[in-house]
Design a protein around this motif. Structure first.
Motif, PDB file in Angstrom:
ATOM      1  N   ARG A 147       4.170 -13.097   2.258  1.00  0.00           N
ATOM      2  CA  ARG A 147       3.002 -12.289   2.599  1.00  0.00           C
ATOM      3  C   ARG A 147       3.353 -10.805   2.441  1.00  0.00           C
ATOM      4  NH1 ARG A 147      -0.961 -15.565   1.738  1.00  0.00           N
ATOM      5  NH2 ARG A 147      -0.944 -17.422   3.075  1.00  0.00           N
ATOM      6  N   ARG A 148       2.367  -9.962   2.661  1.00  0.00           N
ATOM      7  CA  ARG A 148       2.578  -8.518   2.565  1.00  0.00           C
ATOM      8  C   ARG A 148       3.789  -8.106   3.402  1.00  0.00           C
ATOM      9  NH1 ARG A 148      -1.812  -6.602   5.552  1.00  0.00           N
ATOM     10  NH2 ARG A 148      -0.373  -6.746   7.321  1.00  0.00           N
ATOM     11  N   VAL A 149       4.650  -7.287   2.791  1.00  0.00           N
ATOM     12  CA  VAL A 149       5.896  -6.881   3.442  1.00  0.00           C
ATOM     13  C   VAL A 149       5.606  -5.928   4.596  1.00  0.00           C
ATOM     14  CG1 VAL A 149       8.109  -5.710   3.086  1.00  0.00           C
ATOM     15  CG2 VAL A 149       7.181  -7.210   1.302  1.00  0.00           C
ATOM     16  N   GLU A 150       6.255  -6.169   5.708  1.00  0.00           N
ATOM     17  CA  GLU A 150       6.105  -5.315   6.874  1.00  0.00           C
ATOM     18  C   GLU A 150       6.710  -3.931   6.614  1.00  0.00           C
ATOM     19  OE1 GLU A 150       4.869  -6.311  10.594  1.00  0.00           O
ATOM     20  OE2 GLU A 150       3.698  -6.712   8.781  1.00  0.00           O
ATOM     21  N   PRO A 151       6.185  -2.873   7.270  1.00  0.00           N
ATOM     22  CA  PRO A 151       6.637  -1.496   7.013  1.00  0.00           C
ATOM     23  C   PRO A 151       8.142  -1.291   7.100  1.00  0.00           C
ATOM     24  CG  PRO A 151       4.650  -1.464   8.343  1.00  0.00           C
ATOM     25  CD  PRO A 151       5.048  -2.903   8.223  1.00  0.00           C
ATOM     26  N   GLU A 152       8.812  -1.972   8.010  1.00  0.00           N
ATOM     27  CA  GLU A 152      10.254  -1.733   8.189  1.00  0.00           C
ATOM     28  C   GLU A 152      11.082  -2.151   6.970  1.00  0.00           C
ATOM     29  OE1 GLU A 152      12.310  -4.687  10.879  1.00  0.00           O
ATOM     30  OE2 GLU A 152      10.206  -5.165  11.330  1.00  0.00           O
ATOM     31  N   PHE A 153      10.506  -2.981   6.089  1.00  0.00           N
ATOM     32  CA  PHE A 153      11.234  -3.443   4.906  1.00  0.00           C
ATOM     33  C   PHE A 153      10.758  -2.779   3.614  1.00  0.00           C
ATOM     34  CE2 PHE A 153      11.830  -6.975   7.874  1.00  0.00           C
ATOM     35  CZ  PHE A 153      13.191  -7.228   7.747  1.00  0.00           C
ATOM     36  N   ARG A 154       9.704  -1.988   3.684  1.00  0.00           N
ATOM     37  CA  ARG A 154       9.086  -1.482   2.454  1.00  0.00           C
ATOM     38  C   ARG A 154       9.935  -0.462   1.718  1.00  0.00           C
ATOM     39  NH1 ARG A 154       2.889  -0.907   4.801  1.00  0.00           N
ATOM     40  NH2 ARG A 154       2.632  -3.162   5.235  1.00  0.00           N
TER      41      ARG A 154
END
Length: 300
Positions: A147-154
């Motif tokens: 799913r869409r990547v969470e901000p901490e991994f972007r």
């Protein structure tokens, strides 16, 4: 000793003279003679019997010739292996996925890549989206379908949209909203079974967002970590659910899968990788995936 020494020796043996070897290799005859003399001195072995008419191998030279040919053949194979790796034709590829959204096209995609790249070893690893992001950063897997990547991994991962999965209301077959489309306001009084945010933050957040847009907060009856458990709880009468449609399992008895009226009732399904662990094999696979993906909402 260098590979050129071995090439000079093989050429001289096959041509029967240093002059013939020089013509074949397009180098000066003196270079052939000097390099092979250096080789004999380095080895402490006489390899050639020299005369004005013919150059022939000694018995030791004959045995060494076979080994020289083997070494040269091995070096050519090594070079070709490196070139094939450079072209992304051989190597290994570890692919993370979760069964709830890869869809029916995923096995065909993997088979297609195997046919096109038989020299690549592929391993498939089922993981939640959250686990995939961690594995991509560490290099445990090479590419993930999440799913869409969470901000901490972007900042550490790159994603490319494959498609957008529509979210459906999963309700008992005899529910008044069947067959839909469903206005979520008609479900405001229902207990909800949600997919855990720890394993699927994008889906959890989307459900909360859709309910908020409809003017209510969902009354959460239960939370589960996997799609099948959420469906099972709906079957057991725990409540209703909002989930992306699992095309492999949606024909579940006793339940109806109703589309929603909301225009943004979908979640992204993306291909994700780490630029820190880039490879030509990875690029080859992503190229094939891109050629097969639509980047649009998947509809029945």
């Amino acid at each position: 000793m260098e590979l050129r020494h071995l090439r000079y020796l093989v050429a001289a043996a096959e041509q029967g003279s240093f002059s013939g070897a020089a013509r074949r290799l397009h180098v000066a005859q003196s270079a052939i003679s000097e390099q092979l003399s250096d080789l004999e001195q380095e080895m402490g072995v006489q390899l050639f019997t020299r005369s004005s008419r013919k150059t022939s191998l000694t018995p030791a030279g004959e045995l060494f010739l076979g080994e020289a040919r083997r070494i040269l053949a091995d070096s050519e194979r090594a070079i070709e292996t490196a070139r094939r790796a450079q072209r992304g034709e051989i190597g290994s590829l570890s692919i993370g996925f979760f069964a709830g959204s890869v869809g029916l096209n995923f096995p065909r995609l993997i088979r297609s890549f195997r046919r096109q790249h038989p020299g690549i070893r592929i391993s498939l690893v089922e993981m939640t989206s959250t686990r995939q992001w961690q594995a991509l950063v560490s290099g445990e897997i090479d590419v993930g379908f999440t799913r869409r990547v969470e901000p901490e991994f972007r900042t550490e991962l790159i994603s490319e949209l494959i498609h957008q999965d529509p979210i459906f209301a999963i309700v008992p077959n005899d529910h008044p909203v069947v067959p839909g489309p469903v206005d979520l306001r008609d479900l405001a009084s229902e207990p909800f079974v949600l997919s855990s945010r720890d394993t699927s933050p994008a889906v959890f957040d989307k459900v909360i967002e859709l309910c908020s847009e409809a003017g209510f907060s969902p009354r959460i009856a239960s939370i589960s970590s996997v799609w099948s458990s959420v469906v099972l709880m709906v079957q057991a009468g725990e409540g209703i659910a909002l989930l992306p449609l699992n095309q492999q399992q949606y024909r579940t008895r006793d339940l109806a899968f109703c589309p929603l009226r909301s225009k943004n009732a979908f979640v992204d399904f993306v291909m994700t990788w780490s630029p820190q662990h880039e490879s030509n094999v990875n690029r080859s696979f992503r190229k094939l995936v891109k050629a097969h993906s639509t980047g649009s909402v998947v509809r029945l």
